[in-house]
Scaffold this motif. Structure first.
Motif, mmCIF file in Angstrom:
data_model
loop_
_atom_site.group_PDB
_atom_site.id
_atom_site.type_symbol
_atom_site.label_atom_id
_atom_site.label_comp_id
_atom_site.label_asym_id
_atom_site.label_seq_id
_atom_site.Cartn_x
_atom_site.Cartn_y
_atom_site.Cartn_z
ATOM 1 N N ALA A 159 37.672 41.036 49.871
ATOM 2 C CA ALA A 159 39.084 41.222 49.516
ATOM 3 C C ALA A 159 39.295 41.013 48.019
ATOM 4 O O ALA A 159 40.033 41.767 47.379
ATOM 5 C CB ALA A 159 39.961 40.259 50.316
ATOM 6 N N ILE A 160 38.650 40.016 47.458
ATOM 7 C CA ILE A 160 38.772 39.774 46.008
ATOM 8 C C ILE A 160 38.176 40.930 45.218
ATOM 9 O O ILE A 160 38.746 41.366 44.207
ATOM 10 C CB ILE A 160 38.107 38.432 45.621
ATOM 11 N N LEU A 161 37.045 41.443 45.678
ATOM 12 C CA LEU A 161 36.419 42.566 44.978
ATOM 13 C C LEU A 161 37.289 43.823 45.038
ATOM 14 O O LEU A 161 37.370 44.577 44.073
ATOM 15 C CB LEU A 161 35.041 42.860 45.569
ATOM 16 N N ILE A 162 37.926 44.050 46.177
ATOM 17 C CA ILE A 162 38.739 45.265 46.336
ATOM 18 C C ILE A 162 40.070 45.146 45.597
ATOM 19 O O ILE A 162 40.467 46.055 44.860
ATOM 20 C CB ILE A 162 38.973 45.564 47.832
ATOM 21 N N PHE A 163 40.780 44.044 45.811
ATOM 22 C CA PHE A 163 42.143 43.930 45.286
ATOM 23 C C PHE A 163 42.242 43.151 43.978
ATOM 24 O O PHE A 163 43.216 43.281 43.251
ATOM 25 C CB PHE A 163 43.054 43.272 46.332
ATOM 26 N N GLY A 164 41.308 42.293 43.703
ATOM 27 C CA GLY A 164 41.368 41.474 42.500
ATOM 28 C C GLY A 164 42.116 40.175 42.766
ATOM 29 O O GLY A 164 42.998 40.113 43.620
ATOM 30 N N PRO A 165 41.779 39.128 42.028
ATOM 31 C CA PRO A 165 42.377 37.815 42.286
ATOM 32 C C PRO A 165 43.874 37.742 41.975
ATOM 33 O O PRO A 165 44.587 36.938 42.559
ATOM 34 C CB PRO A 165 41.582 36.869 41.391
ATOM 35 N N LYS A 166 44.377 38.568 41.088
ATOM 36 C CA LYS A 166 45.804 38.522 40.748
ATOM 37 C C LYS A 166 46.658 39.191 41.816
ATOM 38 O O LYS A 166 47.821 38.846 41.991
ATOM 39 C CB LYS A 166 46.047 39.178 39.394
#
Length: 71
Positions: free
Chosen positions: A20-27
């Motif tokens: 999920a972090i890789l797809i959407f990004g932490p922000k």
């Protein structure tokens, strides 16, 4: 093949989180979480309203039948 929620292990949750972090990004993740929460809340309220309407209809039918039996 049926997968139960109990089949998801902590390692699986970590992998899902990393993807999920890789797809959407932490922000973007907090915004997505907030949007999902509000969507679930609205859905829950809508289904609760439908269930309440159904209960009211059942009560009216029972009261009507009881009134017909009294006459």
């Amino acid at each position: 093949m049926v997968v139960h929620l109990s089949a998801i292990t902590p390692v699986g949750l970590v992998i899902i989180g990393v993807v999920a972090i890789l797809i959407f990004g932490p922000k973007k993740l907090p915004e997505l979480g907030k949007a999902m929460g509000s969507t679930l809340r609205e859905f829950k309220n809508a289904t609760k309203g439908l269930a309440d309407d159904d209960d009211d209809t059942k009560k009216k039918v029972i009261e009507h039948k009881e009134n017909d039996n009294v006459k």
